[in-house]
Design an enzyme around this catalytic site. Structure first.
Site, mmCIF file in Angstrom:
data_model
loop_
_atom_site.group_PDB
_atom_site.id
_atom_site.type_symbol
_atom_site.label_atom_id
_atom_site.label_comp_id
_atom_site.label_asym_id
_atom_site.label_seq_id
_atom_site.Cartn_x
_atom_site.Cartn_y
_atom_site.Cartn_z
ATOM 1 N N SER A 549 0.624 -1.162 0.340
ATOM 2 C CA SER A 549 -0.446 0.332 -0.220
ATOM 3 C C SER A 549 1.152 0.614 -0.069
ATOM 4 O O SER A 549 1.953 1.282 0.620
ATOM 5 C CB SER A 549 -0.734 -0.134 1.294
ATOM 6 O OG SER A 549 -1.147 1.335 1.304
ATOM 7 N N TYR A 562 -3.348 -0.562 10.251
ATOM 8 C CA TYR A 562 -2.829 -1.151 9.163
ATOM 9 C C TYR A 562 -1.475 -0.381 8.287
ATOM 10 O O TYR A 562 -0.904 -1.138 7.698
ATOM 11 C CB TYR A 562 -3.776 -0.224 8.600
ATOM 12 C CG TYR A 562 -4.050 -0.502 7.208
ATOM 13 C CD1 TYR A 562 -4.819 -2.078 6.671
ATOM 14 C CD2 TYR A 562 -3.610 0.410 5.903
ATOM 15 C CE1 TYR A 562 -4.752 -1.729 4.891
ATOM 16 C CE2 TYR A 562 -3.660 0.114 3.950
ATOM 17 C CZ TYR A 562 -4.465 -1.496 3.960
ATOM 18 O OH TYR A 562 -3.813 -1.506 2.657
#
Length: 672
Positions: A549, A562
């Site tokens: 990501s 996250y």
């Protein structure tokens, strides 16, 4: 009238081809003669409709028929230059074609056109080939059928064989067909119904004869009993990547495992080495299984390390033997040797590994060797198995016409021959990646915790679904075992499974942290570890791609668990690229920005949480993310899938340890 005529031929072909007892996949051909209209003169003309080259009876359609003028085809007998030049006749068939379209005529066209009968079937039933390969086949044919079916000695398929069969039919007006030595059967009839009935009569009569006359143990006593099923399949999955890697020494192959009762009975018998060494006989068989299989000569209870070592030794010997076979029979104009690796590997107590350039070819090779086992059983039960001579096998395997057919094959897709496993493949980026990789030629294993979602995507891409929680190392190992049994191993793994919980630091619980790190950090580690084991065993290199990501490098708000998990994944890419490079395994990452559309993560609550953080309606979240990028475009699952493909398709073959941003341009996430 003609349409009805063709429909009847196709229907007969489909019925015969649907039953593997009648013929093997893509084996045999059928025909019918009728009257059509000459498109130039408008006069009636006698035509032959025959299954074209490369088709399969079970799935034949009208477009798979070759249509030829009988007068021109039969006129070729007047210019036939003899058996030494009979291959020239195949090119001449093109000048006998009627009308536009239709399939290319096959080598067996003369067999159908030169026979006077209106309808002809040529098939490869196991029972018929058993008689055709028996040492005393002519006498057994007479005993089995009387004069109703006539023996024709082995001859390579072609124009001369068509002349031979036509002559036999004229000399035996009461015959309904022939046994073709070393090859199969041909039957005929005045009507389509009669022809089909005669074909089935020959097959069934031969079956009854073998059942009633044959001895019960043609392969001898059991020398190696099968392992219990669970133990057997675990060992098979362990050996499959090794075997596939060996079978891919000259060119990449896919693998398929079979442990049916038929296979286990043969590979565990005391005569397996003796009979396997004789090789297969029917041309359709050995063109797909090679001249003979490779047979392991250790019991399955031996240590795995010993089994692997012995497989490697036997493979080296097999390659030497195959090269010697080629050099014994090659002539100055023979095609180059295509590859010296075995297509079939037999492991007593475990089963059979079959290989091919794609998964259908690998499966069909295994099916054909099962046919060969049945043929050997039948021939040995009433006589002794005597396949055609090695020289004749070589003449067919390295036939110029076969070589020309191979050259006409379309170029393979970029990922042809590769096996991809995608975690989180049931939705979003995972689904898009599975679809793209399959479209580019890969066999795809769709791994997802949601079994129904995995099944749906696997059906879409004609792949394999595995239900797996990536946090469970035993479940991960099972997923790779399933892939090994289905395809021979794994070449490309996409670590995509993920989830997210958006909370400020003070609201983030230890459970929140553990869950996200278990799935993305630990889960990626477990998947990568199992993938590396398989790839190292295969010895063919491979690709690991992490879907990380932009949050791996960009510090966004309310995102500590996250972002940290994604940073862990990002560094795994670097660590594993450094460690696995010596095995030819490349490890790269893709860093998407928020992929809202089609995302299971966003639909599961993350979207609402992030929308609240940024103060926008959830339905506008994708547009919000797009506005903050340099390109002002929303990132979709297909964009991420395209990056995975670019990293693995071959153009970046010397790239490893790289992270590719797929974020439409987020300056704060630029890699430094």
């Amino acid at each position: 009238m003609i349409e009805t005529f063709k429909s009847a031929l196709v229907a007969r072909s489909n019925r015969l081809g649907a039953d593997p007892h009648n013929t093997n996949f893509a084996g045999g051909n059928t025909s019918a003669k009728g009257t059509g209209t000459d498109p130039v003169t408008g006069a009636d003309v006698d035509l032959l409709y025959v299954k074209g080259s490369g088709g399969d009876l079970g799935t034949l359609t009208e477009s798979g028929l070759a249509v030829l003028r009988l007068d021109r085809l039969r006129a070729l007998t007047e210019v036939y230059p003899g058996v030494e030049r009979e291959d020239e006749m195949v090119a001449a068939f093109d000048y006998c074609l009627h009308g536009r379209g239709g399939a290319a005529p096959s080598i067996d066209t003369a067999m159908h056109g030169l026979l006077d009968a209106a309808h002809v079937d040529h098939l490869h039933p196991d029972t018929g080939i058993a008689l055709a390969t028996a040492a005393d086949g002519p006498a057994l044919t007479e005993e089995c059928f009387g004069g109703r079916v006539v023996w024709v000695p082995w001859r390579r398929p072609g124009f001369q064989l068509g002349l031979d069969i036509a002559e036999v039919a004229r000399e035996h007006p009461d015959a309904i067909g022939v046994i073709l030595g070393g090859h199969g059967i041909t039957a005929w009839g005045a009507t389509s119904e009669e022809c089909e009935r005669n074909s089935l009569e020959i097959i069934e009569t031969a079956r009854r004869f073998l059942d009633e006359r044959g001895r019960p143990d043609p392969f001898g006593a059991t020398a190696v009993a099968p392992l219990p099923e669970t133990e057997r399949r675990v060992l098979a999955a362990r050996l499959a990547p090794v075997v596939r890697g060996l079978a891919s020494t000259d060119r990449r192959q896919l693998g398929h495992f079979t442990d049916s009762d038929v296979v286990l009975d043969f590979v565990g018998s005391e005569r397996v080495h003796e009979l396997a060494a004789l090789g297969t006989s029917c041309p359709d068989h050995f063109l797909r299984t090679k001249v003979r299989p490779m047979v392991l000569d250790l019991p399955p209870t031996a240590p795995v390390e010993d089994l692997v070592a012995r497989l490697r030794e036997l493979h080296a010997a097999y390659r030497e033997d195959y090269r010697a076979y080629y050099e014994r029979h090659a002539e100055p104009d023979s095609p180059p040797m295509r590859g010296a690796d075995p297509a079939i590997v037999l492991v007593p107590g475990v089963g059979m590994f079959s290989h091919g350039k794609d998964i259908q070819t690998a499966r069909v090779a295994g099916e054909f060797y099962v046919n060969a086992i049945n043929v050997m059983r039948g021939a040995e039960s009433v006589s002794s198995y005597r396949p055609i001579e090695e020289r004749e096998k070589f003449r067919i395997e390295y036939w110029a016409l076969e070589e020309a057919k191979l050259r006409r094959m379309p170029a393979p897709k970029p990922l042809a021959g590769r096996v991809a496993l995608v975690t989180g493949g049931g939705s979003g980026i995972g689904r898009a990646t599975a679809v793209r990789l399959a479209a580019e030629g890969a066999c795809v294993v769709v791994a997802d915790r949601d079994a129904a979602a995995a099944d749906a995507v696997a059906s879409e891409v004609d792949g394999l679904a595995v239900a797996v929680d990536v946090t469970d190392e035993h479940a991960v190992a099972r997923a790779f075992r399933d892939a090994a049994l289905a395809y021979g191993g794994v070449d490309l793994v996409v670590n995509n499974a993920g989830l997210s919980i958006s909370k400020p630091l003070l609201d983030t619980t230890a459970d929140d942290w553990d869950l996200q790190h278990d799935v993305m950090a630990k889960g990626s580690f477990l998947v990568a570890r199992e993938a590396a084991r398989v790839m190292v065993d295969q010895g063919m290199g491979g690709d690991l791609v992490y879907v990380a990501s932009k949050n791996a490098v960009f510090a966004g708000p309310n995102n500590v668990a996250y972002g940290a998990a994604k940073a862990d994944q990002a560094h795994q890419v670097r660590l594993l690229a450094a460690e696995l490079g010596e095995h030819g395994i490349r490890v790269n990452g893709v860093n998407p920005d928020a992929v809202v559309r089609g995302s299971g993560i966003f639909a599961g609550g993350w979207g609402a949480q992030r929308a609240a953080v940024y103060g926008v309606p959830e339905e506008d979240l994708g547009a919000f993310y797009a506005r903050r990028t340099l390109l002002k475009r929303e990132v979709l699952p297909e964009h991420v899938a395209a990056a995975v493909f670019a990293l693995t398709a071959g153009d970046l073959s010397l790239t490893t340890g790289l992270h590719v941003p797929v974020d439409a341009g987020v300056a704060a996430a630029f890699l430094r």
